[in-house]
Write a protein that holds these residues in place. Structure first.
Motif, short mmCIF file in Angstrom:
data_model
loop_
_atom_site.label_atom_id
_atom_site.label_comp_id
_atom_site.label_asym_id
_atom_site.label_seq_id
_atom_site.Cartn_x
_atom_site.Cartn_y
_atom_site.Cartn_z
N GLY A 19 0.89 -1.13 0.12
CA GLY A 19 0.02 -0.01 -0.09
C GLY A 19 0.76 1.33 -0.03
O GLY A 19 0.52 2.30 -0.57
N VAL A 20 1.84 1.14 0.75
CA VAL A 20 2.80 2.54 0.97
C VAL A 20 3.33 2.79 -0.46
O VAL A 20 3.53 3.66 -1.03
CB VAL A 20 3.82 2.28 2.03
N THR A 43 -6.99 1.98 2.07
CA THR A 43 -7.88 1.97 3.33
C THR A 43 -9.07 1.14 2.91
O THR A 43 -9.46 0.44 3.98
CB THR A 43 -8.36 3.31 3.79
N LEU A 44 -9.91 1.38 1.85
CA LEU A 44 -11.11 0.66 1.48
C LEU A 44 -10.81 -0.82 1.32
O LEU A 44 -11.60 -1.72 1.61
CB LEU A 44 -11.82 1.16 0.20
N GLY A 45 -9.60 -0.86 1.10
CA GLY A 45 -9.26 -2.58 0.59
C GLY A 45 -9.07 -3.42 2.19
O GLY A 45 -8.96 -4.59 2.05
N ILE A 46 -8.95 -2.54 2.99
CA ILE A 46 -9.05 -3.27 4.36
C ILE A 46 -10.41 -3.73 4.91
O ILE A 46 -10.62 -4.68 5.61
CB ILE A 46 -8.46 -2.18 5.47
N VAL A 47 -11.63 -3.16 4.21
CA VAL A 47 -12.84 -3.45 4.87
C VAL A 47 -13.32 -5.02 4.60
O VAL A 47 -13.64 -5.76 5.55
CB VAL A 47 -13.91 -2.22 4.01
N VAL A 112 -7.62 -0.94 -4.12
CA VAL A 112 -8.33 -1.90 -3.41
C VAL A 112 -7.82 -3.34 -3.62
O VAL A 112 -7.63 -4.10 -2.61
CB VAL A 112 -9.77 -1.83 -3.79
N LEU A 113 -7.64 -3.48 -4.78
CA LEU A 113 -7.14 -4.83 -5.12
C LEU A 113 -5.98 -5.16 -4.50
O LEU A 113 -5.43 -6.59 -3.91
CB LEU A 113 -7.04 -5.06 -6.61
N ILE A 114 -4.91 -4.43 -4.30
CA ILE A 114 -3.58 -4.49 -3.62
C ILE A 114 -3.73 -4.87 -2.30
O ILE A 114 -3.17 -6.29 -2.01
CB ILE A 114 -2.69 -3.24 -3.85
N ASN A 115 -4.62 -4.32 -1.46
CA ASN A 115 -4.93 -4.88 -0.23
C ASN A 115 -5.78 -6.01 -0.06
O ASN A 115 -5.81 -6.97 0.79
CB ASN A 115 -5.50 -3.61 0.58
N LEU A 117 -6.42 -8.91 -2.26
CA LEU A 117 -5.72 -10.02 -2.59
C LEU A 117 -4.45 -10.23 -1.60
O LEU A 117 -3.44 -10.78 -2.15
CB LEU A 117 -5.12 -9.99 -4.04
N ASN A 118 -4.45 -9.74 -0.37
CA ASN A 118 -3.39 -9.98 0.63
C ASN A 118 -3.83 -10.84 1.77
O ASN A 118 -4.62 -10.40 2.51
CB ASN A 118 -2.67 -8.67 1.00
N PRO A 119 -3.91 -12.12 1.58
CA PRO A 119 -4.50 -12.78 2.85
C PRO A 119 -3.72 -12.79 4.28
O PRO A 119 -4.46 -13.02 4.99
CB PRO A 119 -4.13 -14.43 2.31
N LYS A 120 -2.51 -12.36 4.20
CA LYS A 120 -1.93 -11.93 5.32
C LYS A 120 -2.62 -10.95 5.96
O LYS A 120 -2.40 -10.83 7.23
CB LYS A 120 -0.39 -11.72 4.88
N LEU A 121 -3.34 -9.92 5.53
CA LEU A 121 -3.78 -8.86 6.15
C LEU A 121 -5.04 -9.51 6.92
O LEU A 121 -5.29 -9.09 7.96
CB LEU A 121 -4.34 -7.85 4.95
N THR A 122 -5.99 -10.54 6.54
CA THR A 122 -6.98 -11.07 7.15
C THR A 122 -6.44 -11.76 8.41
O THR A 122 -7.08 -11.70 9.52
CB THR A 122 -7.77 -12.07 6.24
N ILE A 123 -5.42 -12.57 8.14
CA ILE A 123 -4.75 -13.23 9.27
C ILE A 123 -4.30 -12.45 10.29
O ILE A 123 -4.38 -12.68 11.48
CB ILE A 123 -3.62 -14.22 8.83
N PHE A 124 -3.77 -11.34 9.61
CA PHE A 124 -3.21 -10.20 10.78
C PHE A 124 -4.39 -9.85 11.65
O PHE A 124 -4.43 -9.72 12.93
CB PHE A 124 -2.56 -8.98 10.00
N PHE A 125 -5.54 -9.52 11.07
CA PHE A 125 -6.74 -9.04 11.79
C PHE A 125 -7.10 -10.05 12.82
O PHE A 125 -7.62 -9.79 13.87
CB PHE A 125 -7.72 -8.53 10.75
N PHE A 126 -7.27 -11.46 12.29
CA PHE A 126 -7.71 -12.39 13.04
C PHE A 126 -6.69 -12.64 14.29
O PHE A 126 -7.22 -13.00 15.28
CB PHE A 126 -7.78 -13.72 12.07
#
Length: 203
Positions: A19-20, A43-47, A112-115, A117-126
């Motif tokens: 994202g950066v 940011t929207l890609g986090i939703v 949005v696609l960049i964030n 399509l990143n499964p690590k972000l979901t696991i991070f929130f989990f």
């Protein structure tokens, strides 16, 4: 809301990632507006990741190797696509003051696609949110959503800062084609490296 949550959030958000890199490229190539739109897009890609976490889909992703690998390699493929597109298309990193700006829609879709399509972000929130929310306490779900909102706000503010910073130095590189060539290669290499990092990531 604890100080530990805020500090952890800021460290995670400010650490350079896909994202950066995308926000910096947008701000540098198309100016402040594009940088801000890119920050909003990321940011929207986090939703979807937040929704996956609060609905329990993150647990499924964490448990299912096939689901995780499918989403992971989709993310890898998209990052490699971004790397190739950045390297081949000079308009991607082009600070020509007369260049027509990319549409906000196109910038948003890419971000949005960049964030997304990143499964690590979901696991991070989990793994991240439950540390600050006691599921046994009442109103645990609203608290989790509130903390997610704070995380997203921090993401937008920090990324917007990156975008504005990149836009502020834009004028200094307009007359330096060689610099832009190397910047384009650098951004392409960054996308490729992040894709490679995601490819070898485990849950």
């Amino acid at each position: 809301m604890s100080l530990a949550f805020l500090l952890t959030t800021l460290v995670v958000v400010a650490t350079p990632g896909t994202g950066v890199v995308y926000t910096l490229a947008a701000g540098l190539s198309r100016g402040r507006r594009a940088g801000l739109v890119a920050a909003l897009a990321c940011t929207l890609g986090i939703v979807p990741h937040v929704l996956a976490t609060v609905t329990g889909l993150a647990a499924l992703l964490n448990a299912s190797a096939a689901a995780f690998q499918t989403l992971k390699y989709a993310g890898v493929a998209y990052l490699l696509h971004m790397a190739v597109a950045t390297l081949r298309d000079k308009r991607t990193i082009d600070v020509d003051q007369e260049a027509a700006p990319l549409s906000a829609g196109r910038v948003i879709v890419r971000g949005v696609l960049i964030n997304l399509l990143n499964p690590k972000l979901t696991i991070f929130f989990f793994a991240f949110l439950p540390q600050f929310v006691d599921p046994a306490r009442p109103r645990a779900l609203p608290r989790m959503l509130a903390l997610s909102g704070v995380f997203m706000l921090a993401t937008f503010v920090v990324f917007a800062g990156y975008g504005i910073l990149a836009a502020s130095v834009r004028s200094h590189v307009v007359a330096r084609p060689r610099v832009m060539t190397w910047l384009r290669r650098g951004f392409a290499g960054s996308f490729a490296a992040l894709g490679a990092k995601l490819a070898v990531a485990t849950r």
